[in-house]
Motif scaffolding. Structure first.
Motif, PDB file in Angstrom:
ATOM      1  N   LYS A  42       0.829  -1.202   0.000  1.00 57.35           N
ATOM      2  CA  LYS A  42       0.000   0.000   0.000  1.00 57.35           C
ATOM      3  C   LYS A  42       0.868   1.260   0.000  1.00 57.35           C
ATOM      4  O   LYS A  42       0.542   2.244  -0.654  1.00 57.35           O
ATOM      5  CB  LYS A  42      -0.921  -0.013   1.220  1.00 57.35           C
ATOM      6  CG  LYS A  42      -1.957   1.077   1.207  1.00 57.35           C
ATOM      7  CD  LYS A  42      -2.859   0.988   2.409  1.00 57.35           C
ATOM      8  CE  LYS A  42      -4.053   0.147   2.052  1.00 57.35           C
ATOM      9  NZ  LYS A  42      -5.100   0.184   3.067  1.00 57.35           N
ATOM     10  N   ASN A  45       2.421   1.341  -3.734  1.00 59.63           N
ATOM     11  CA  ASN A  45       1.435   1.508  -4.800  1.00 59.63           C
ATOM     12  C   ASN A  45       0.111   0.930  -4.307  1.00 59.63           C
ATOM     13  O   ASN A  45       0.026  -0.275  -4.053  1.00 59.63           O
ATOM     14  CB  ASN A  45       1.909   0.772  -6.063  1.00 59.63           C
ATOM     15  CG  ASN A  45       0.975   0.952  -7.231  1.00 59.63           C
ATOM     16  OD1 ASN A  45      -0.218   1.185  -7.072  1.00 59.63           O
ATOM     17  ND2 ASN A  45       1.514   0.824  -8.434  1.00 59.63           N
ATOM     18  N   ASP A  47      -2.355  -0.049  -5.740  1.00 57.30           N
ATOM     19  CA  ASP A  47      -2.866  -1.131  -6.586  1.00 57.30           C
ATOM     20  C   ASP A  47      -2.058  -2.424  -6.453  1.00 57.30           C
ATOM     21  O   ASP A  47      -2.390  -3.424  -7.087  1.00 57.30           O
ATOM     22  CB  ASP A  47      -2.870  -0.697  -8.053  1.00 57.30           C
ATOM     23  CG  ASP A  47      -3.836   0.446  -8.313  1.00 57.30           C
ATOM     24  OD1 ASP A  47      -4.905   0.481  -7.659  1.00 57.30           O
ATOM     25  OD2 ASP A  47      -3.528   1.314  -9.146  1.00 57.30           O
ATOM     26  N   MET A  48      -0.989  -2.396  -5.662  1.00 51.76           N
ATOM     27  CA  MET A  48      -0.148  -3.590  -5.512  1.00 51.76           C
ATOM     28  C   MET A  48      -0.747  -4.525  -4.467  1.00 51.76           C
ATOM     29  O   MET A  48      -1.240  -4.094  -3.430  1.00 51.76           O
ATOM     30  CB  MET A  48       1.275  -3.210  -5.089  1.00 51.76           C
ATOM     31  CG  MET A  48       2.213  -4.403  -5.040  1.00 51.76           C
ATOM     32  SD  MET A  48       3.878  -3.998  -4.455  1.00 51.76           S
ATOM     33  CE  MET A  48       4.435  -2.885  -5.717  1.00 51.76           C
ATOM     34  N   LYS A  49      -0.712  -5.817  -4.761  1.00 50.16           N
ATOM     35  CA  LYS A  49      -1.218  -6.848  -3.860  1.00 50.16           C
ATOM     36  C   LYS A  49      -0.119  -7.872  -3.600  1.00 50.16           C
ATOM     37  O   LYS A  49       0.677  -8.183  -4.492  1.00 50.16           O
ATOM     38  CB  LYS A  49      -2.428  -7.579  -4.469  1.00 50.16           C
ATOM     39  CG  LYS A  49      -3.570  -6.673  -4.855  1.00 50.16           C
ATOM     40  CD  LYS A  49      -4.247  -6.094  -3.653  1.00 50.16           C
ATOM     41  CE  LYS A  49      -5.440  -5.246  -4.105  1.00 50.16           C
ATOM     42  NZ  LYS A  49      -5.804  -4.246  -3.174  1.00 50.16           N
ATOM     43  N   LYS A  71       2.043  -8.120  -7.101  1.00 49.58           N
ATOM     44  CA  LYS A  71       1.461  -7.838  -8.402  1.00 49.58           C
ATOM     45  C   LYS A  71       0.662  -6.548  -8.334  1.00 49.58           C
ATOM     46  O   LYS A  71      -0.028  -6.290  -7.365  1.00 49.58           O
ATOM     47  CB  LYS A  71       0.540  -9.011  -8.740  1.00 49.58           C
ATOM     48  CG  LYS A  71       0.025  -9.097 -10.110  1.00 49.58           C
ATOM     49  CD  LYS A  71      -0.848 -10.342 -10.154  1.00 49.58           C
ATOM     50  CE  LYS A  71      -1.024 -10.893 -11.518  1.00 49.58           C
ATOM     51  NZ  LYS A  71      -1.843 -12.092 -11.523  1.00 49.58           N
ATOM     52  N   VAL A  72       0.777  -5.740  -9.379  1.00 53.66           N
ATOM     53  CA  VAL A  72      -0.022  -4.536  -9.497  1.00 53.66           C
ATOM     54  C   VAL A  72      -1.243  -4.879 -10.330  1.00 53.66           C
ATOM     55  O   VAL A  72      -1.119  -5.311 -11.474  1.00 53.66           O
ATOM     56  CB  VAL A  72       0.771  -3.371 -10.131  1.00 53.66           C
ATOM     57  CG1 VAL A  72      -0.127  -2.167 -10.357  1.00 53.66           C
ATOM     58  CG2 VAL A  72       1.960  -3.007  -9.265  1.00 53.66           C
ATOM     59  N   GLU A  73      -2.410  -4.698  -9.719  1.00 57.32           N
ATOM     60  CA  GLU A  73      -3.666  -5.004 -10.402  1.00 57.32           C
ATOM     61  C   GLU A  73      -4.419  -3.709 -10.619  1.00 57.32           C
ATOM     62  O   GLU A  73      -4.574  -2.908  -9.730  1.00 57.32           O
ATOM     63  CB  GLU A  73      -4.502  -5.964  -9.550  1.00 57.32           C
ATOM     64  CG  GLU A  73      -3.797  -7.278  -9.306  1.00 57.32           C
ATOM     65  CD  GLU A  73      -4.563  -8.190  -8.389  1.00 57.32           C
ATOM     66  OE1 GLU A  73      -5.488  -7.721  -7.694  1.00 57.32           O
ATOM     67  OE2 GLU A  73      -4.228  -9.370  -8.353  1.00 57.32           O
ATOM     68  N   ARG A  74      -4.875  -3.517 -11.832  1.00 58.30           N
ATOM     69  CA  ARG A  74      -5.640  -2.292 -12.159  1.00 58.30           C
ATOM     70  C   ARG A  74      -7.028  -2.640 -12.596  1.00 58.30           C
ATOM     71  O   ARG A  74      -7.346  -3.624 -13.068  1.00 58.30           O
ATOM     72  CB  ARG A  74      -4.920  -1.536 -13.255  1.00 58.30           C
ATOM     73  CG  ARG A  74      -3.599  -1.045 -12.740  1.00 58.30           C
ATOM     74  CD  ARG A  74      -2.934  -0.135 -13.765  1.00 58.30           C
ATOM     75  NE  ARG A  74      -1.590   0.096 -13.343  1.00 58.30           N
ATOM     76  CZ  ARG A  74      -1.195   1.243 -12.796  1.00 58.30           C
ATOM     77  NH1 ARG A  74      -2.014   2.217 -12.637  1.00 58.30           N
ATOM     78  NH2 ARG A  74       0.046   1.384 -12.431  1.00 58.30           N
TER      79      ARG A  74
END
Length: 74
Positions: A42, A45, A47-49, A71-74
């Motif tokens: 967090k 980024n 969007d990062m998980k 992983k960056v998920e958008r």
């Protein structure tokens, strides 16, 4: 990114003392390690998980400690 831990002092301590609850608290789903990685993601980024691909207990002392995917998920 994939992060593989082959050395973990905390896990080695819990294993040496037969502390299965300590392993679950530190390494298990919802454990301290997962919460820390979520906070780190967090901060870098939103969007990062982080997702655990492999967690203890290990099958042998020569096995990998844990494996995480970021992983960056958008």
């Amino acid at each position: 990114a994939i992060l593989t831990f082959t050395y973990c002092r905390s896990l080695f301590y819990f294993e040496r003392h037969g502390d299965a609850e300590g392993i679950r608290t530190m390494c298990g789903p919802g454990g301290f390690e997962e919460l820390a990685f979520e906070a780190i993601c967090k901060a870098f980024n939103p969007d990062m998980k982080a997702r655990a691909l492999k967690l203890p207990p290990r099958k042998s002392k020569d096995d990998t400690c844990c494996v995480w995917e970021f992983k960056v998920e958008r």
